[in-house]
Design a protein around this motif. Structure first.
Motif, PDB file in Angstrom:
ATOM      1  N   THR A 357       0.851  -1.189   0.000  1.00 56.87           N
ATOM      2  CA  THR A 357       0.000   0.000   0.000  1.00 56.87           C
ATOM      3  C   THR A 357       0.885   1.237   0.000  1.00 56.87           C
ATOM      4  OG1 THR A 357      -1.681  -1.176   1.266  1.00 56.87           O
ATOM      5  CG2 THR A 357      -1.850   1.224   1.222  1.00 56.87           C
ATOM      6  N   THR A 358       0.504   2.245  -0.763  1.00 52.50           N
ATOM      7  CA  THR A 358       1.331   3.441  -0.879  1.00 52.50           C
ATOM      8  C   THR A 358       1.598   4.101   0.472  1.00 52.50           C
ATOM      9  OG1 THR A 358       1.548   5.634  -1.880  1.00 52.50           O
ATOM     10  CG2 THR A 358      -0.691   4.885  -1.390  1.00 52.50           C
ATOM     11  N   LYS A 359       2.846   4.499   0.667  1.00 52.42           N
ATOM     12  CA  LYS A 359       3.224   5.214   1.892  1.00 52.42           C
ATOM     13  C   LYS A 359       2.577   6.592   1.938  1.00 52.42           C
ATOM     14  CE  LYS A 359       7.229   6.555   4.676  1.00 52.42           C
ATOM     15  NZ  LYS A 359       6.586   6.092   5.914  1.00 52.42           N
ATOM     16  N   GLU A 360       2.131   7.094   0.790  1.00 48.87           N
ATOM     17  CA  GLU A 360       1.404   8.374   0.748  1.00 48.87           C
ATOM     18  C   GLU A 360       0.169   8.348   1.639  1.00 48.87           C
ATOM     19  OE1 GLU A 360       1.645  11.013  -3.204  1.00 48.87           O
ATOM     20  OE2 GLU A 360       0.766   9.039  -3.532  1.00 48.87           O
ATOM     21  N   THR A 361      -0.293   7.157   1.983  1.00 51.42           N
ATOM     22  CA  THR A 361      -1.484   7.034   2.834  1.00 51.42           C
ATOM     23  C   THR A 361      -1.334   7.853   4.110  1.00 51.42           C
ATOM     24  OG1 THR A 361      -1.885   4.818   1.963  1.00 51.42           O
ATOM     25  CG2 THR A 361      -2.988   5.389   4.018  1.00 51.42           C
ATOM     26  N   GLU A 362      -0.116   7.943   4.623  1.00 54.46           N
ATOM     27  CA  GLU A 362       0.124   8.705   5.851  1.00 54.46           C
ATOM     28  C   GLU A 362      -0.241  10.178   5.680  1.00 54.46           C
ATOM     29  OE1 GLU A 362       3.870   6.150   7.708  1.00 54.46           O
ATOM     30  OE2 GLU A 362       4.274   7.846   6.379  1.00 54.46           O
ATOM     31  N   ASP A 363      -0.142  10.695   4.447  1.00 54.94           N
ATOM     32  CA  ASP A 363      -0.401  12.115   4.190  1.00 54.94           C
ATOM     33  C   ASP A 363      -1.778  12.375   3.590  1.00 54.94           C
ATOM     34  OD1 ASP A 363       2.233  12.849   5.023  1.00 54.94           O
ATOM     35  OD2 ASP A 363       2.984  12.183   3.070  1.00 54.94           O
ATOM     36  N   ILE A 364      -2.332  11.379   2.889  1.00 51.05           N
ATOM     37  CA  ILE A 364      -3.579  11.646   2.163  1.00 51.05           C
ATOM     38  C   ILE A 364      -4.776  10.895   2.750  1.00 51.05           C
ATOM     39  CG2 ILE A 364      -2.345  12.144   0.031  1.00 51.05           C
ATOM     40  CD1 ILE A 364      -3.043   9.389  -0.983  1.00 51.05           C
ATOM     41  N   SER A 365      -4.562  10.168   3.828  1.00 52.48           N
ATOM     42  CA  SER A 365      -5.668   9.504   4.501  1.00 52.48           C
ATOM     43  C   SER A 365      -5.468   9.654   6.008  1.00 52.48           C
ATOM     44  CB  SER A 365      -5.733   8.025   4.083  1.00 52.48           C
ATOM     45  OG  SER A 365      -6.947   7.440   4.531  1.00 52.48           O
ATOM     46  N   THR A 689      -0.300  14.884  -6.488  1.00 57.61           N
ATOM     47  CA  THR A 689      -0.720  13.976  -5.413  1.00 57.61           C
ATOM     48  C   THR A 689      -2.237  13.884  -5.422  1.00 57.61           C
ATOM     49  OG1 THR A 689       1.180  14.515  -4.005  1.00 57.61           O
ATOM     50  CG2 THR A 689      -0.752  13.564  -2.931  1.00 57.61           C
ATOM     51  N   ASP A 690      -2.745  12.691  -5.676  1.00 52.06           N
ATOM     52  CA  ASP A 690      -4.196  12.486  -5.672  1.00 52.06           C
ATOM     53  C   ASP A 690      -4.632  12.243  -4.233  1.00 52.06           C
ATOM     54  OD1 ASP A 690      -6.832  11.702  -5.971  1.00 52.06           O
ATOM     55  OD2 ASP A 690      -6.451  10.572  -7.803  1.00 52.06           O
ATOM     56  N   LEU A 691      -5.372  13.190  -3.674  1.00 50.50           N
ATOM     57  CA  LEU A 691      -5.847  13.059  -2.293  1.00 50.50           C
ATOM     58  C   LEU A 691      -7.003  12.074  -2.190  1.00 50.50           C
ATOM     59  CD1 LEU A 691      -5.788  16.834  -1.260  1.00 50.50           C
ATOM     60  CD2 LEU A 691      -4.050  15.089  -0.821  1.00 50.50           C
ATOM     61  N   GLY A 692      -7.601  11.758  -3.320  1.00 48.64           N
ATOM     62  CA  GLY A 692      -8.638  10.738  -3.336  1.00 48.64           C
ATOM     63  C   GLY A 692      -9.955  11.153  -2.725  1.00 48.64           C
ATOM     64  N   LEU A 693     -10.158  12.434  -2.512  1.00 54.78           N
ATOM     65  CA  LEU A 693     -11.391  12.910  -1.861  1.00 54.78           C
ATOM     66  C   LEU A 693     -12.454  13.175  -2.915  1.00 54.78           C
ATOM     67  CD1 LEU A 693      -9.619  15.384   0.573  1.00 54.78           C
ATOM     68  CD2 LEU A 693     -10.455  13.094   1.113  1.00 54.78           C
ATOM     69  N   SER A 694     -13.646  12.685  -2.672  1.00 54.02           N
ATOM     70  CA  SER A 694     -14.739  12.780  -3.635  1.00 54.02           C
ATOM     71  C   SER A 694     -15.135  14.227  -3.909  1.00 54.02           C
ATOM     72  CB  SER A 694     -15.946  12.009  -3.096  1.00 54.02           C
ATOM     73  OG  SER A 694     -17.098  12.293  -3.843  1.00 54.02           O
ATOM     74  N   ASP A 695     -15.246  14.578  -5.207  1.00 50.23           N
ATOM     75  CA  ASP A 695     -15.572  15.964  -5.557  1.00 50.23           C
ATOM     76  C   ASP A 695     -16.975  16.369  -5.103  1.00 50.23           C
ATOM     77  OD1 ASP A 695     -16.860  14.372  -7.443  1.00 50.23           O
ATOM     78  OD2 ASP A 695     -16.043  15.410  -9.193  1.00 50.23           O
ATOM     79  N   TRP A 696     -17.937  15.435  -5.209  1.00 52.80           N
ATOM     80  CA  TRP A 696     -19.295  15.830  -4.814  1.00 52.80           C
ATOM     81  C   TRP A 696     -19.398  15.998  -3.299  1.00 52.80           C
ATOM     82  CZ3 TRP A 696     -22.457  13.254  -1.474  1.00 52.80           C
ATOM     83  CH2 TRP A 696     -22.252  11.894  -1.252  1.00 52.80           C
TER      84      TRP A 696
END
Length: 724
Positions: A357-365, A689-696
């Motif tokens: 799993t991406t280590k970016e998870t610490e910053d974007i989740s 960096t895709d934060l993955g947060l839903s636009d709606w």
């Protein structure tokens, strides 16, 4: 370096060959309809005839003793390797090849299996020699060729062909006409060609292992088509009963199904589909900062009728996962458990599967008590080594690190290049739609990378052939679009109560009211009319305000947000605003991304944005945190007059071409959608960096923060041309 074959039909044919090999018997040979085929050639001719690789010269005559022209040999070999006459291949440049054989010659020349007599002459009508046959079959058969070989025991084989003849002799394809004579320049007969091809097919299938994989990733609670997914899985499994089904993460977040049921609805369908394993996406950790922590994730794992794999995620410090998290490879993996990796026995062979799993998870989740190892490459190599020590030489990495994400953090291409011994990477996170497998073959153990896109829009499929040493030598795959399948009745039944609740919620008002209708006008052919695709709109401002506010929660350096007008699909009526209306405004399920770009790149982007005025442009950019002034009377490409960033006190500061700014946008635009090549460049360079947060959901939150919403604009996009 291994030459991996990627032709889809070849892989299918090769699997068929393996089956036919075991079925060939004297009884089948006795069915030979050609009267001129001697016992020596019967089995080979029947074998190739059954596969549609050869045909007779007449209904009863095969022409066994007739010589073979080079063009006819090309067609036979191309068919044997599964090349499709309907496909397009690089033009070989040969001018003497008839149309009937051109596809075969082009295909074999494209992949380096044949040469011409000259640059423009193939020698299509020349008789094929035994030397030439040796070269073609040694290369097309993927045999090991020793470039140091300069001579053989055959005195009539020159240095040019020695290594190829040697390879065929070593593999038992030919033995020479005598102990010292190969018959190097003798013509090959149709019987001999069949014999050589048959032996080559048998040799290529010796010890071959076939593995089929279905895969999904980044489904994000998109369950409206899930019942059709179930049908697609069942249909593929009916033809490939031993195939694996893997999920590369991110079932959480994205729709009302998740907001209301927090993974329960997704799992109901996943259990029905009979997954073999899943890894965790960054969004599986979205609820970590809530008062209940990862309770929803723990319940998801505990109720799953399949195991999870995760080699670089440590759950040991979160008490919720006590008893579920195992730090060893599961050799007899149990459902509802998290392992670093597992071993599955498939078709009599052991297959190792581990997760990342991406280590970016610490910053974007919000992983909270869950932690991530620093070096994903080290963890991957450890897993490969552990599998090897267990005698497992077929390894799948099930990853959620992105196909082409920031290489400084992690991505699948770097993984394939740096860690030897991974045969297949089934990926997710970047929502990449790989129509065909991507192969990294920079070393002696090729790695096949696949990813199915997003939202369950496709079911990914992959067929891989391993040789006797456990090395991939052929691979092919495709994406099955989830569209026209008949919905599985059991899945419809399972989802019914969840769907009813979601439909009810979509009619529920959010905590906001439109004092007046929020419009998204379209101009059509009226160049003087306003449009969301060429003018500032209140809804565009609200959307970008929400993007900017949310992005700042993750990175305080974000200074601007932009939204393409083409992504704003509907307005909102006056009165209480419902959840369904919000989703209708932004129906594409885009996610929020941050991006580092220079002032010069921003100016270039806004030149593209206003370049088609007064005509509409789906890429027209709405903006928050800045003011953009342009002159529509100027030539396209030189219209932007000024771009200024808004300061905290309401003043504005012009941007600098050479300064790098962090901005927010949707993932579609960040990847270069609507022709924004400067953003695509930033994406490929790892500046997104895709934060993955839903636009709606961002829009909903922004509307609720306003409360009473009107349709006023604020002069963020200003045409300084007085006439307009």
């Amino acid at each position: 370096m291994v030459n991996i074959l990627k032709n889809k039909k070849f892989v299918a044919s090769a699997v068929t060959v393996a089956a036919v090999v075991t079925a060939v018997s004297p009884a089948s040979a006795a069915e030979m309809k050609f009267t001129d085929v001697s016992d020596r050639y019967k089995e080979a001719v029947q074998f190739l005839f059954d596969l549609g690789i050869v045909a007779g010269e007449t209904e009863t005559s095969y022409g066994t003793e007739h010589t073979v022209k080079r063009q006819d040999a090309a067609v036979m070999i191309a068919k044997a390797l599964g090349y499709d006459p309907a496909d397009t291949y690089e033009d070989s440049g040969f001018t003497d090849v008839p149309k009937s054989a051109k596809w075969a010659v082009d295909a074999l020349k494209q992949d380096g299996f044949i040469d011409g007599k000259t640059a423009t002459r193939f020698g299509a009508n020349d008789i094929l020699t035994r030397n030439e046959t040796a070269k073609i079959l040694a290369e097309a058969g993927n045999f090991e060729i020793d470039d140091t070989i300069k001579e053989t025991k055959f005195t009539d084989v020159n240095e040019r062909f020695a290594k190829y003849v040697d390879a065929l002799v070593d593999n038992g394809i030919t033995f020479g006409k005598t102990s010292t004579k190969f018959g190097a320049n003798d013509a090959v007969t149709r019987g001999e060609a069949a014999l050589f091809l048959h032996r080559t097919a048998l040799k290529m299938m010796d010890g071959v292992y076939s593995l089929s994989v279905m895969h999904l990733n980044d489904t994000h609670a998109r369950l409206d088509s899930a019942a059709k997914q179930v049908t697609a899985v069942k249909e593929y499994r009916a033809e490939n009963p031993d195939s694996l089904l893997l999920h590369a993460g991110d079932t959480f977040s994205g729709t009302l199904y998740f907001n209301e049921f927090q993974g329960e609805a997704d799992l109901a369908v996943m259990n029905l589909m009979d997954f073999d394993a899943m890894t965790f996406g960054n969004h599986e950790f979205d609820l970590g900062a809530s008062t209940e922590g990862h309770k929803a994730l723990q319940e998801f794992v505990a109720a799953a009728e399949f195991p999870f794999v995760s080699a670089n995620v440590d759950f040991s410090t979160d008490p919720l996962f006590t008893g579920l998290f195992q730090t060893k490879i599961g050799t007899t993996p149990e459902d509802s458990n998290i392992y670093t990796g597992i071993v599955k026995e498939v078709n009599g062979e052991k297959v190792g599967i581990f997760g990342l799993t991406t280590k970016e998870t610490e910053d974007i989740s919000s992983p909270s008590l869950v932690s991530f190892d620093e070096d994903y490459l080290e963890e991957a190599q450890t897993m490969v080594d552990e599998f090897e020590a267990m005698g497992v030489d077929k390894v799948i990495a099930l990853t959620h690190i992105g196909f082409d994400d920031n290489p400084a953090i992690d991505n699948d291409q770097v993984l394939a290049e740096e860690v030897e011994g991974i045969d297949i990477i089934v990926g997710g996170h970047s929502h990449t739609e790989l129509a065909e497998p991507v192969v990294y073959d920079g070393d002696d153990t090729p790695t096949v990378i696949v990813q199915a896109g997003q939202y369950g829009e496709n079911l990914g499929t992959l067929d891989v052939l391993f040789n006797g040493d456990g090395i991939v030598f052929a691979a092919a795959g495709e994406l099955i679009e989830i569209k026209d399948q008949v919905a599985d009745t059991k899945a419809v039944e399972v989802l019914a109560p969840y769907k009813a609740k979601v439909e009810e919620i979509s009619k529920t008002p959010i905590d906001a009211t439109a004092v007046e209708a929020l419009t998204t006008p379209r101009a059509g052919e009226d160049l003087t009319a306003p449009s969301v695709r060429k003018n500032e709109t209140a809804l565009g401002n609200i959307i970008t305000d929400g993007m900017l506010a949310k992005a700042k929660e993750y990175d305080e350096n974000v200074v601007m947000a932009i939204q393409n007008g083409g992504g704003i699909r509907a307005g909102i009526d006056a009165g209480p605003i419902t959840v369904g209306e919000v989703i209708t405004v932004l129906p594409f399920g885009n996610t929020l991304a941050t991006m580092d770009v220079t002032g010069a790149e921003l100016k270039s982007a806004f030149e593209l944005s206003v370049g088609q005025l007064p005509r509409e442009n789906g890429g027209f950019l709405h903006v928050a945190g800045a003011k953009v002034e342009y002159d529509s009377s100027k030539a396209a490409g030189s219209r932007v007059v000024n771009i200024s960033l808004e300061n905290a006190n309401g003043t504005f500061t012009p941007i600098s071409d050479t300064t790098t700014y962090t901005i927010a946008t949707n993932a579609f635009t960040a990847k270069g959608g609507d022709g924004y090549t400067m953003f695509e460049k930033a994406y490929t360079e790892g500046r997104v960096t895709d934060l993955g947060l839903s636009d709606w959901e961002n829009l909903r939150d922004q509307l609720e923060s306003i409360g009473e919403v009107n349709n006023d604009t604020e002069g963020r996009l200003v045409d300084v041309n007085a006439a307009n």
